[in-house]
Design a protein around this motif. Structure first.
Motif, PDB file in Angstrom:
ATOM      1  N   MET A  66     -67.203  72.656 -21.139  1.00  0.00           N
ATOM      2  CA  MET A  66     -67.887  71.419 -21.528  1.00  0.00           C
ATOM      3  C   MET A  66     -69.290  71.367 -20.946  1.00  0.00           C
ATOM      4  O   MET A  66     -69.502  71.775 -19.812  1.00  0.00           O
ATOM      5  N   ASP A  67     -70.202  70.790 -21.733  1.00  0.00           N
ATOM      6  CA  ASP A  67     -71.549  70.540 -21.231  1.00  0.00           C
ATOM      7  C   ASP A  67     -71.488  69.352 -20.267  1.00  0.00           C
ATOM      8  O   ASP A  67     -70.496  68.606 -20.255  1.00  0.00           O
ATOM      9  N   ASP A  69     -72.839  66.324 -20.148  1.00  0.00           N
ATOM     10  CA  ASP A  69     -72.629  64.990 -20.724  1.00  0.00           C
ATOM     11  C   ASP A  69     -71.180  64.806 -21.178  1.00  0.00           C
ATOM     12  O   ASP A  69     -70.572  63.750 -20.948  1.00  0.00           O
ATOM     13  N   SER A  70     -70.612  65.822 -21.821  1.00  0.00           N
ATOM     14  CA  SER A  70     -69.215  65.747 -22.267  1.00  0.00           C
ATOM     15  C   SER A  70     -68.278  65.672 -21.075  1.00  0.00           C
ATOM     16  O   SER A  70     -67.294  64.924 -21.092  1.00  0.00           O
ATOM     17  N   MET A  74     -65.635  62.712 -20.290  1.00  0.00           N
ATOM     18  CA  MET A  74     -64.210  63.000 -20.119  1.00  0.00           C
ATOM     19  C   MET A  74     -63.714  62.512 -18.764  1.00  0.00           C
ATOM     20  O   MET A  74     -62.641  61.905 -18.664  1.00  0.00           O
TER      21      MET A  74
END
Length: 150
Positions: A66-67, A69-70, A74
């Motif tokens: 995941m980047d 921001d993601s 989460m």
């Protein structure tokens, strides 16, 4: 052809804390605890002793999956307690509820009859919720989905 599920991801906020929760409180066994490559991500898996062909990967949201921001989004959802991560089966929901409660597991719902079995709902140490279910052999349509007689 797909033959079975072998690995499922459980998103956690802290792998050390999650590892203690899943092994120390739930009684699952450690399958893997390693770092993948030099400076790589930590790979932690656990599973039920009597189910060696299915493992849960305890993963912290972030790279490489995941980047930033993601991952932040989460982590916020996990901490908010809105993610359901699955169901654990048991032969005796009431006894397992009592054992886990005594071990410090936080239950959202005490054991109740449902059409599919007796179910209690608990949270892990990150906030994800799980069903603890003593399944019936077949659906009991006389029981309402909200518990009790239909």
């Amino acid at each position: 052809m797909i033959t079975k599920l072998g690995l499922a991801t459980v998103w956690v906020l802290d792998q050390d804390s999650a590892l203690e929760f899943f092994t120390g409180k739930l009684g699952l066994e450690v399958r893997d605890d390693m770092t993948l490559g030099e400076g790589g991500m930590r790979w932690v898996t656990v599973g039920a002793k009597d189910q060696p062909d299915l493992s849960l990967a305890l993963m912290v949201p972030g790279p490489p999956t995941m980047d930033p921001d993601s991952a932040a989004a989460m982590k916020a959802l996990i901490a908010k307690g809105v993610l359901g991560a699955g169901a654990f089966n048991t032969d005796d929901c009431q006894a397992e509820y009592e054992r886990l409660s005594a071990a410090g597991v936080e239950f959202v719902h005490k054991p109740e009859r449902r059409p599919y079995g007796i179910e209690a709902v608990f949270r892990d140490d990150s906030g994800c919720w799980y069903s603890l279910t003593q399944p019936f052999g077949e659906l009991d349509e006389s029981v309402s989905w909200n518990g009790g007689a239909g």
